[in-house]
Write an enzyme that holds these catalytic residues in place. Sequence first.
Site, mmCIF file in Angstrom:
data_model
loop_
_atom_site.group_PDB
_atom_site.id
_atom_site.type_symbol
_atom_site.label_atom_id
_atom_site.label_comp_id
_atom_site.label_asym_id
_atom_site.label_seq_id
_atom_site.Cartn_x
_atom_site.Cartn_y
_atom_site.Cartn_z
ATOM 1 N N LYS A 23 1.693 7.085 11.827
ATOM 2 C CA LYS A 23 1.537 8.229 10.922
ATOM 3 C C LYS A 23 1.716 9.544 11.687
ATOM 4 O O LYS A 23 2.454 10.417 11.284
ATOM 5 C CB LYS A 23 0.151 8.169 10.260
ATOM 6 C CG LYS A 23 -0.143 9.303 9.327
ATOM 7 C CD LYS A 23 -1.471 9.105 8.627
ATOM 8 C CE LYS A 23 -1.843 10.384 7.867
ATOM 9 N NZ LYS A 23 -3.116 10.262 7.161
ATOM 10 N N GLU A 50 -0.913 4.629 22.535
ATOM 11 C CA GLU A 50 -0.560 3.205 22.674
ATOM 12 C C GLU A 50 0.815 2.938 22.070
ATOM 13 O O GLU A 50 1.682 2.297 22.684
ATOM 14 C CB GLU A 50 -1.599 2.317 21.958
ATOM 15 C CG GLU A 50 -2.971 2.303 22.585
ATOM 16 C CD GLU A 50 -3.891 3.405 22.054
ATOM 17 O OE1 GLU A 50 -3.383 4.417 21.513
ATOM 18 O OE2 GLU A 50 -5.115 3.248 22.201
ATOM 19 N N GLY A 60 -4.517 6.057 7.373
ATOM 20 C CA GLY A 60 -3.929 4.977 8.178
ATOM 21 C C GLY A 60 -4.327 3.586 7.687
ATOM 22 O O GLY A 60 -3.502 2.695 7.530
ATOM 23 N N ARG A 61 -5.623 3.412 7.405
ATOM 24 C CA ARG A 61 -6.087 2.067 6.996
ATOM 25 C C ARG A 61 -5.826 1.782 5.527
ATOM 26 O O ARG A 61 -6.167 0.719 5.024
ATOM 27 C CB ARG A 61 -7.577 1.920 7.336
ATOM 28 C CG ARG A 61 -8.451 3.030 6.811
ATOM 29 C CD ARG A 61 -9.814 3.032 7.499
ATOM 30 N NE ARG A 61 -10.628 4.178 7.115
ATOM 31 C CZ ARG A 61 -10.588 5.364 7.705
ATOM 32 N NH1 ARG A 61 -9.756 5.578 8.701
ATOM 33 N NH2 ARG A 61 -11.368 6.345 7.299
ATOM 34 N N GLU A 81 -14.114 1.523 9.827
ATOM 35 C CA GLU A 81 -13.597 2.859 10.140
ATOM 36 C C GLU A 81 -13.873 3.813 8.974
ATOM 37 O O GLU A 81 -14.001 5.022 9.158
ATOM 38 C CB GLU A 81 -12.087 2.802 10.454
ATOM 39 C CG GLU A 81 -11.600 4.035 11.202
ATOM 40 C CD GLU A 81 -10.192 3.901 11.769
ATOM 41 O OE1 GLU A 81 -10.005 4.075 12.981
ATOM 42 O OE2 GLU A 81 -9.257 3.618 10.980
ATOM 43 N N HIS A 91 -17.482 -24.762 12.283
ATOM 44 C CA HIS A 91 -17.687 -25.549 13.506
ATOM 45 C C HIS A 91 -17.953 -24.664 14.717
ATOM 46 O O HIS A 91 -17.838 -25.120 15.853
ATOM 47 C CB HIS A 91 -16.474 -26.447 13.745
ATOM 48 C CG HIS A 91 -16.335 -27.487 12.672
ATOM 49 N ND1 HIS A 91 -16.993 -28.697 12.728
ATOM 50 C CD2 HIS A 91 -15.677 -27.465 11.492
ATOM 51 C CE1 HIS A 91 -16.712 -29.393 11.624
ATOM 52 N NE2 HIS A 91 -15.917 -28.664 10.855
ATOM 53 N N LYS A 103 -10.475 8.820 22.931
ATOM 54 C CA LYS A 103 -9.058 9.140 23.154
ATOM 55 C C LYS A 103 -8.930 10.285 24.160
ATOM 56 O O LYS A 103 -8.104 10.237 25.073
ATOM 57 C CB LYS A 103 -8.401 9.595 21.838
ATOM 58 C CG LYS A 103 -8.093 8.490 20.857
ATOM 59 C CD LYS A 103 -7.303 9.061 19.685
ATOM 60 C CE LYS A 103 -7.257 8.096 18.524
ATOM 61 N NZ LYS A 103 -6.665 8.656 17.318
HETATM 62 O O1 F6P Z 1 -7.481 5.938 16.146
HETATM 63 C C1 F6P Z 1 -7.628 5.524 14.836
HETATM 64 C C2 F6P Z 1 -6.376 5.736 14.039
HETATM 65 O O2 F6P Z 1 -6.220 7.073 13.748
HETATM 66 C C3 F6P Z 1 -6.391 4.904 12.763
HETATM 67 O O3 F6P Z 1 -7.085 5.485 11.742
HETATM 68 C C4 F6P Z 1 -4.936 4.733 12.531
HETATM 69 O O4 F6P Z 1 -4.671 3.708 11.615
HETATM 70 C C5 F6P Z 1 -4.449 4.450 13.922
HETATM 71 O O5 F6P Z 1 -5.224 5.291 14.744
HETATM 72 C C6 F6P Z 1 -2.978 4.644 14.168
HETATM 73 O O6 F6P Z 1 -2.581 5.960 13.924
HETATM 74 P P1 F6P Z 1 -1.050 6.328 13.812
HETATM 75 O O7 F6P Z 1 -0.472 5.605 12.641
HETATM 76 O O8 F6P Z 1 -1.029 7.811 13.635
HETATM 77 O O9 F6P Z 1 -0.360 5.907 15.078
#
Ligand code: F6P
Length: 551
Positions: free
Chosen positions: A212, A218, A272-273, A358, A389, A517
Site C-alpha cells: 500500500k 521488508e 492493509g488488513r 491489529e 492431537h 519499525k
Molecule cells: O506494519 C503493519 C502494516 O502497516 C500492516 O497494517 C500492513 O498490512 C503491512 O504493514 C504492509 O503494509 P504495506 O502494504 O504498506 O507494505
Amino acid sequence: MRTSNPTSTLIATAAFQALQQHHVETKNRQVRDLFTQDPARFTKLSVEAAGLFLDFSKNSVDDKTMQLLCDLARETQVETQRDAMFAGKEINRTEHRAVLHTALRRPRSDQLLLDGKDIIPDIHAVLDRMGVFSERVRSGEWRGYDGREITDIVNIGIGGSYLGPKMTCQALRSFGHSRLVMHFVSNVDGHDLDALLSRIDPATTLFIVASKTFGTSETMTNARSARAWLLRSATEADLHKHFVAVSTQLDLVTEFGIAAENMFPFWDWVGGRYSIWSAIGLALIISIGIDNFKEFLAGAHAMDQHFQQTPLEKNLPVILALIGIWNRNFVESNSISIAPYHQDLRLFPGYLQQLEMESNGKRVKVDGSKVDVATCPIIWGDVGTNGQHAYFQLLHQGTDVMAVDFIAALKPSHQLESHQVLLLANCFAQSEAFMRGKNAEEVRADMQKQGLPNDEIEKLLPHRTFPGNRPSNTILMDALTPNTLGALIALYEHKVFVQGVIWGINSFDQWGVELGKILAKNIAAELTEQAKPAQHDSSTNGLIARAKAAL
Ligand code: F6P
C-alpha cells in the site's frame, strides 16, 4: 467511535451493568443443562445468512443474555457507526480517513460519493484492468523475456499485502489455474526469498510487488533483491514483462522502475488488513480468474447487505461479535482458537490474527482515554484435527477457559471416500466435548463398567473428568467456494468492527507497529556502521555488539 458521549466508560452503561448482574446470576450454570431444559435451543441460538450458518448455542448464553447484549450494541451506537462506515464518513479519526473496503465489493450499478466524487466507477475500472491483465497471464499471451509463458507468480508483500493473497489462494486452490504456481514472499529474512529463487526460472516468473505504502522495508528489500536476481539474466528493457505493482503510491512505484501501466492502484480508505478486495487481490485474480474473483466479491457483498439490513437479534456478524464480548468481558476468556475443519483454510487463523489483533489490539479509546474493559483476545489456531492431537488438551482441561470457533464446509472439493465423514465427526465431537464435559459420576460409571478396582477409580477420577462449559461457535457452509469464502471473511471483518465500536476504540489504525519499525531502522544503520552506536540499554547494546562481531 462512539459520538454522543465518547468519554463515558463502557462499564457505566446501563446495558453493561445489566449484563454484569446477569452474569453473576448465571455464571454457575452448565450449558449441558440448558440443552436439556430447552429442546429448541439449537434452533433459537443459530442464524444463517449469505451462505453461512452460525451455531452459537454452545456458549453460556440464553435469550436474556442475547437481548442484553443487543441492548449493549444499541446503547453503544453500533447501528449508527455501521451506517457511518458504509456511507464513507471519516470513522478512522486518528488517520483522518474513511473506511471503505465494503465499497470494493459493491456492484457497478451502485453509486457512492466520497468528497463529492462517485468512487464506484474508479473501483470497477481497476477491476476491469485486472481482469484483462490476469487473462493475458492465464492464457499464456503474456510472456517472459525469452518468449515463454509465465509459470510462476511471486507476490512480494507483508501483513495485509501478504496474508490476504496467500490465505485466499490457498483456500481456493481447487479453483486455481493448473499451469500457474503461486508463491508468496514476505520475510526480510533472506532465507525466504533465497529458498524460492533457487526453485524458479526468471524467464517464466512474474513478480507482483504488493505494498500500500510502497515503503515497507521488508517488501522493498525483497523487491530490490528479486529485481537484481532477474537482471542477472535479463535486461532493464525486459523488466516490464516480469514486474507489476499494486499500491496507492504511483511515484514510488515508477521510481522503483515499474511503469504506470503495470501498476494497479487502490486508495488510502482501504486498510492493509482489509485490502484483499482491492488490487491487493491481484495474485488471487490471476490464480482463480476474474469471474471467480467477482463471486468472491459477491459473497462479501451479500454479507455486507445482511449486516446493514438485518435487525441486531438476527444479524450474523453482530451475534458473533456479541458472543465474543460476552466471552471476553464477562466469562473472562482471553483467547479464541480458530479451528478450521478444512485443510484449505489452514492459513485462516493467521489471517484472522492480523485482522482482529491489529484492529482491536488497543487500550485507549478514540478520545484517548483508557478503555475500562479487556479488548481483543488472542487469536490463534490451526486446522482442527491437527490441533486435537497437539493443544486441544489444554482447551479441554487447562486452567483457562478459552473459546473456539469451529469452521467447516459440509461438502469437500475432493473425491476421497470416507474422509469427510470422519472430519465432520471430529469437528462436531470436539464442540460437544467442550460444551458437555464429563462429570465425576459419568467418569466413575465408565470405569466401573471397565471393571477397574475402586481405589484406582478414585485415583484416576480427577484426571479423567472434563469441566465442560467451554464456549464455542460452529460456522458451517455448504462448500468452500469463492462466494462462501468472501462471506466468511466479511463476517469476521464486521465482527471486528462491531466489537471496536462497543469497546470505543478505532479498529482502523495500527500505531502500535510503528515504534519497532523506527528502532529497527536505527539499529540497522548501527549494524552497518553508517551510524554511531546509540546508547541503548545494556541488553540491546550487547546484542548489537555480538551481531557486529559476527557480520
Ligand atoms: O506494519 C503493519 C502494516 O502497516 C500492516 O497494517 C500492513 O498490512 C503491512 O504493514 C504492509 O503494509 P504495506 O502494504 O504498506 O507494505
